[in-house]
Write a protein that holds these residues in place. Structure first.
Motif, PDB file in Angstrom:
ATOM      1  N   LYS A   5      24.606 103.218  18.843  1.00  0.00           N
ATOM      2  CA  LYS A   5      24.940 102.651  19.790  1.00  0.00           C
ATOM      3  C   LYS A   5      23.156 102.696  20.898  1.00  0.00           C
ATOM      4  CE  LYS A   5      29.172 102.556  20.319  1.00  0.00           C
ATOM      5  NZ  LYS A   5      31.040 103.446  20.563  1.00  0.00           N
ATOM      6  N   PRO A   6      22.972 101.900  21.825  1.00  0.00           N
ATOM      7  CA  PRO A   6      21.202 102.010  22.747  1.00  0.00           C
ATOM      8  C   PRO A   6      21.475 102.901  23.448  1.00  0.00           C
ATOM      9  CG  PRO A   6      22.286 100.072  22.263  1.00  0.00           C
ATOM     10  CD  PRO A   6      24.070  99.977  22.641  1.00  0.00           C
ATOM     11  N   GLY A   7      23.179 103.810  23.477  1.00  0.00           N
ATOM     12  CA  GLY A   7      22.548 104.985  24.005  1.00  0.00           C
ATOM     13  C   GLY A   7      22.481 105.888  23.213  1.00  0.00           C
ATOM     14  N   GLN A   8      22.934 106.030  22.104  1.00  0.00           N
ATOM     15  CA  GLN A   8      22.550 106.952  21.432  1.00  0.00           C
ATOM     16  C   GLN A   8      21.434 107.224  20.673  1.00  0.00           C
ATOM     17  OE1 GLN A   8      25.645 105.142  18.820  1.00  0.00           O
ATOM     18  NE2 GLN A   8      27.266 107.423  19.036  1.00  0.00           N
ATOM     19  N   ARG A   9      21.105 105.319  20.838  1.00  0.00           N
ATOM     20  CA  ARG A   9      19.661 105.673  19.963  1.00  0.00           C
ATOM     21  C   ARG A   9      17.995 106.358  21.009  1.00  0.00           C
ATOM     22  NH1 ARG A   9      19.758 100.691  19.811  1.00  0.00           N
ATOM     23  NH2 ARG A   9      20.880 100.671  17.524  1.00  0.00           N
ATOM     24  N   LYS A  10      19.019 106.278  22.439  1.00  0.00           N
ATOM     25  CA  LYS A  10      17.808 106.840  23.443  1.00  0.00           C
ATOM     26  C   LYS A  10      18.014 107.964  23.352  1.00  0.00           C
ATOM     27  CE  LYS A  10      18.043 102.439  26.874  1.00  0.00           C
ATOM     28  NZ  LYS A  10      17.024 102.427  27.033  1.00  0.00           N
ATOM     29  N   ILE A  11      19.049 109.038  22.738  1.00  0.00           N
ATOM     30  CA  ILE A  11      19.158 110.013  23.254  1.00  0.00           C
ATOM     31  C   ILE A  11      17.741 110.370  21.776  1.00  0.00           C
ATOM     32  CG2 ILE A  11      21.021 111.648  22.235  1.00  0.00           C
ATOM     33  CD1 ILE A  11      22.512 110.467  24.330  1.00  0.00           C
ATOM     34  N   LEU A  12      18.362 110.092  20.723  1.00  0.00           N
ATOM     35  CA  LEU A  12      17.387 110.239  19.331  1.00  0.00           C
ATOM     36  C   LEU A  12      16.307 110.617  19.929  1.00  0.00           C
ATOM     37  CD1 LEU A  12      19.196 109.591  16.115  1.00  0.00           C
ATOM     38  CD2 LEU A  12      18.718 111.563  17.047  1.00  0.00           C
ATOM     39  N   PHE A  13      15.373 109.162  20.538  1.00  0.00           N
ATOM     40  CA  PHE A  13      13.847 109.013  20.801  1.00  0.00           C
ATOM     41  C   PHE A  13      13.428 110.217  21.559  1.00  0.00           C
ATOM     42  CE2 PHE A  13      11.824 107.313  24.151  1.00  0.00           C
ATOM     43  CZ  PHE A  13      10.131 106.804  23.555  1.00  0.00           C
TER      44      PHE A  13
END
Length: 335
Positions: free
Chosen positions: A103-111
């Motif tokens: 999800k976008p929130g998870q992708r922001k965390i990984l980034f």
């Protein structure tokens, strides 16, 4: 500089006075136009019109907006030109992408974790501090408490959560007792980036990704391309508008074996859901891909049963409160 406004709280006192001193300019009056408006509202909200809602969202055009120079607005115009943007964003935010399982929130965390560099592979940081870092470096516009909860979820490794945790859990990140809700405060637990995560989301692919821009800063890509289909490894759950998803977890080793078969031009073998550490049984319930999981119980004597495994995501505390305690006390089953 670009400044993101969210609600009146972002506005200064002077800006607020400007809004309310010229209400006719900033006010839109809704005008009821009969059956067409009623149909539009029902299509957007009625539980019985989910299929119609899907068709409505398939016509989504990101460039269509409400004309704010007008003084009146029909409910149909509001639904089709304003609410539809929220509904589309709800799906993007709530349902993981097939390409990376995030999800976008998870992708922001990984980034943000990748942006911290190699030092984050060795040095732990408080979950609360990482949440602040993500908020600063990836244009995250929601509450940091929600963000910290997402970080905790990505690090959990108990049975029924992740088959491969993308973050390292140092401290109490929750257990099967309460399905992770018993995790300690984000101020007291630490995390770092496991080397395995950077191998799955390989840095050599970064140059090929489409990194987005928001508020004048470069943020996470539209999607990552992991070397494994993480949407199968850790599953996917989400409820959006018109659509929802529930993909179970699968065995990473079986996924790799099937990928190698496909690379060799062979057909992949069927796979059943698999949860790391689960000792019960997974059976297919129908031809549509529905599965049921069963725990393990043994009879010790005429008055004693020994339960050694519960179905996947039937948490221990919930089972005790809804099944065991009512049986012992003779009360009704809760829930």
């Amino acid at each position: 500089n670009i400044k993101y406004y969210k609600g009146l709280g972002t506005s200064s006192a002077a800006e607020g006075k400007g809004y309310f001193s010229d209400l006719p300019k900033h006010e839109l009056t809704f005008k009821w136009e009969g059956d067409e408006d009623r149909t539009s509202i029902e299509r957007a909200f009625s539980k019985s019109m989910a299929d119609a809602r899907k068709e409505w969202l398939r016509q989504y055009d990101p460039d269509v907006y409400v004309d704010h120079t007008r003084s009146h607005l029909s409910y149909t115009t509001f639904v089709d030109k304003e609410l539809i943007h929220f509904s589309n964003a709800d799906n993007l935010r709530s349902i993981p992408a097939m390409l990376d399982g995030l999800k976008p929130g998870q992708r922001k965390i990984l980034f943000s974790c990748f942006k911290r560099g190699k030092a984050f592979l060795k040095n732990e940081v408080k979950v609360a501090q990482l949440a602040g870092y993500v908020s600063e470096h990836s244009a995250y516009h929601h509450g940091e408490q929600s963000l910290a909860g997402t970080i905790v979820g990505m690090a959990q490794g108990f049975t029924g959560s992740n088959n491969i945790s993308l973050l390292y859990p140092s401290g109490q990140f929750g257990t099967r007792l309460m399905g992770g809700k018993d995790a300690a405060s984000p101020r007291y637990i630490f995390t770092k980036l496991p080397q395995l995560t950077r191998l799955i989301f390989h840095p050599d692919d970064d140059a090929l990704l489409n990194f987005l821009e928001e508020d004048g800063q470069s943020i996470e890509p539209a999607f990552y391309v992991p070397i494994l289909p993480m949407v199968l490894v850790n599953g996917a759950d989400g409820i959006g508008t018109g659509w929802s998803t529930n993909v179970p977890n699968y065995n990473p080793r079986e996924i790799v074996a099937n990928l190698r078969r496909m690379m060799d031009g062979e057909e992949p073998l069927p796979m059943d859901p698999w949860y790391r550490g689960f000792n019960g049984t997974v059976t297919q319930a129908d031809s549509k891909g529905t599965y049921l999981t069963y725990g393990v119980v043994s009879k010790l004597d005429s008055t004693t049963l020994k339960i050694t495994e519960l179905p996947v995501r039937k948490w221990t505390q919930d089972y005790k409160e809804s099944v065991i305690e009512p049986m012992v006390t003779g009360g009704e089953k809760a829930g």
